[in-house]
Design a protein around this motif. Sequence first.
Motif, PDB file in Angstrom:
ATOM      1  N   GLY A 308     104.443  34.368 107.119  1.00  0.00           N
ATOM      2  CA  GLY A 308     105.702  35.024 106.793  1.00  0.00           C
ATOM      3  C   GLY A 308     106.231  34.520 105.467  1.00  0.00           C
ATOM      4  N   VAL A 330      99.321  38.968 106.061  1.00  0.00           N
ATOM      5  CA  VAL A 330      98.812  40.271 105.658  1.00  0.00           C
ATOM      6  C   VAL A 330      99.790  40.945 104.695  1.00  0.00           C
ATOM      7  CG1 VAL A 330      99.881  41.688 107.440  1.00  0.00           C
ATOM      8  CG2 VAL A 330      97.603  42.253 106.627  1.00  0.00           C
ATOM      9  N   SER A 331     101.022  40.470 104.709  1.00  0.00           N
ATOM     10  CA  SER A 331     102.054  41.139 103.928  1.00  0.00           C
ATOM     11  C   SER A 331     102.210  40.501 102.554  1.00  0.00           C
ATOM     12  CB  SER A 331     103.377  41.079 104.693  1.00  0.00           C
ATOM     13  OG  SER A 331     104.454  41.155 103.800  1.00  0.00           O
ATOM     14  N   LEU A 362      94.426  38.774 110.126  1.00  0.00           N
ATOM     15  CA  LEU A 362      93.873  37.924 111.177  1.00  0.00           C
ATOM     16  C   LEU A 362      93.023  38.701 112.159  1.00  0.00           C
ATOM     17  CD1 LEU A 362      97.100  35.913 111.679  1.00  0.00           C
ATOM     18  CD2 LEU A 362      95.013  35.163 110.538  1.00  0.00           C
ATOM     19  N   SER A 378     102.582  31.090 114.627  1.00  0.00           N
ATOM     20  CA  SER A 378     103.952  30.997 115.105  1.00  0.00           C
ATOM     21  C   SER A 378     104.594  32.375 115.099  1.00  0.00           C
ATOM     22  CB  SER A 378     104.727  30.033 114.202  1.00  0.00           C
ATOM     23  OG  SER A 378     106.113  30.197 114.371  1.00  0.00           O
ATOM     24  N   VAL A 380     103.375  35.260 115.896  1.00  0.00           N
ATOM     25  CA  VAL A 380     102.513  36.225 115.205  1.00  0.00           C
ATOM     26  C   VAL A 380     101.806  37.163 116.186  1.00  0.00           C
ATOM     27  CG1 VAL A 380     100.440  36.462 113.772  1.00  0.00           C
ATOM     28  CG2 VAL A 380     102.157  34.748 113.205  1.00  0.00           C
ATOM     29  N   HIS A 383     102.983  40.548 117.078  1.00  0.00           N
ATOM     30  CA  HIS A 383     103.041  41.581 116.031  1.00  0.00           C
ATOM     31  C   HIS A 383     101.767  42.415 115.970  1.00  0.00           C
ATOM     32  CE1 HIS A 383     106.828  40.450 113.988  1.00  0.00           C
ATOM     33  NE2 HIS A 383     106.571  39.294 114.585  1.00  0.00           N
TER      34      HIS A 383
END
Length: 489
Positions: A308, A330-331, A362, A378, A380, A383
């Motif tokens: 994040g 990924v962002s 991932l 953490s 994750v 999502h």
Amino acid sequence: MFLTISTTGTPERPATDLGFLLHKHPEKAQAFSTSYGTAHVLYPEADAERCTAGLLLEVDPVALVRRGKGKGRGGAPDAALAQYVNDRPYAASSLLAVALSTVFSSAMRGVCNARPERAAQPLPLCIEVPALPARGGPDLVRRLFEPLGWAVTVEPVALDSEFPQWGDSRYVRLVLASQTLTLAGALRHLYVLLPVLDDAKHYWVAPDEVDKLLRAGEGWLPGHPEQNLITSRYLSRRWSLTRQAREALELVRLAEADDSAVEEIDNAVEAETQTEEKPTPLAVQRRDAILAALRESGASRVLDLGCGQGQLVQALLKDPRFTEIVGVDVSVRALTIASRRLKLDRMGERQASRVKLFQGSLAYTDNRLKGYDAAVLSEVIEHLDLPRLPALEYAVFGAARPRTVLVTTPNVEYNVRWETLPAGHVRHGDHRFEWTREEFRAWAEAVAERHGYGVEFAPVGPDDPEVGPPTQMAVFETRTVNEKEAKAA
Ligand code: SAH
């Protein structure tokens, strides 16, 4: 092999503009030689009201066989005769798609020097393909084109019109109509979907096919409901290429969803901060619990997977025992914020050598993740869509295999204790699921079992006697060889 593209016009916008858009003059028939024969472009009708361009590919079956020798998988290559006598000359297949991209390459890119403003605008379009090999039948044809804004008419072609009892052939007559697409968009749909329906590429699928697919698919392929079928068939089921393409498409999709997702994360962190009793927000308690578990594990090289905006990376940097810290997300947007938070560009060399951020998903194995002492996930896993979870499990526990893995996730039972959370709601919009303690335990124990880890559980936040803590944490440790042996004995 034949298809036609028609448009209608108005006095201000004559239909013959199609000639400019296609870079082919309506007044004359033109021929272009391509690797598989001659492509003709001709206009059966061209006036201000209606204009139709036809693309006809006259396949040279000999050239086709010669070029394909020993590499293609088109048609039925085993039977000598079948190489020459097959449907290629008549049916609109992957060959026609190649001709389309050769003859109309500028139009496909949306380039039109004579009418630049027209190239970017939608226009009324009607495309007809009289004989389209369609593996998957009319139903699949609709599933491929309808989500893109086409009105689809698809009729099966009888095997032999004299003998209806023989049933349908694998060909269909396809008519596509739309008012909302640009010509470039329409051509790019055909370029990808004709070979997908044909499902028998005539040429060797090389790695650059992935780039071609991504370029032609820009703006419509990410998020297409049949995206997986399209990528796998387009790349002739070459699994490594399909995987590359899917990964790239997922990155695009996530990057598009990115802004809203990151905003949601911001809001969630803020909401958590507000709803928690003042002294220690839950996010901070979670970080402290993770830091404590990492210290206890003796890890010095740590992955923060789904990092994040980098809060945990920042906390890890403050403790010199963590000599190498890698944040993965990924962002791109989250990573940009993380790098700003960490002031990566102004960091001294010693500090900077301890930390790395990179983009990755991932859901795919990644060699860059191998060889670390510990990995943190953490908040994750929730999502990811549940069906993607086994892929993450394999990438982390099967392939990367750090000695310690820490996983935290919300405990859905606790949601009744959040005063601001309406009953039955997850904690924020991007959560694909939230688990009870029982569900989390069952998942974690199965993962540990499958990959040779031991697992223990710890509450994070106030452990409510009835509903448990707001966050649940699993601590996985690889079983040492001795333990394994002991177990086996
Ligand atoms: N670990 C941080 C952020 C949690 S939010 C914290 O505890 O506060 C979830 C993060 O996972 C987001 O940054 C999101 O971009 C990332 N993420 C979601 N799916 C992912 C995937 N498939 N691969 C990598 N990161 C992913």
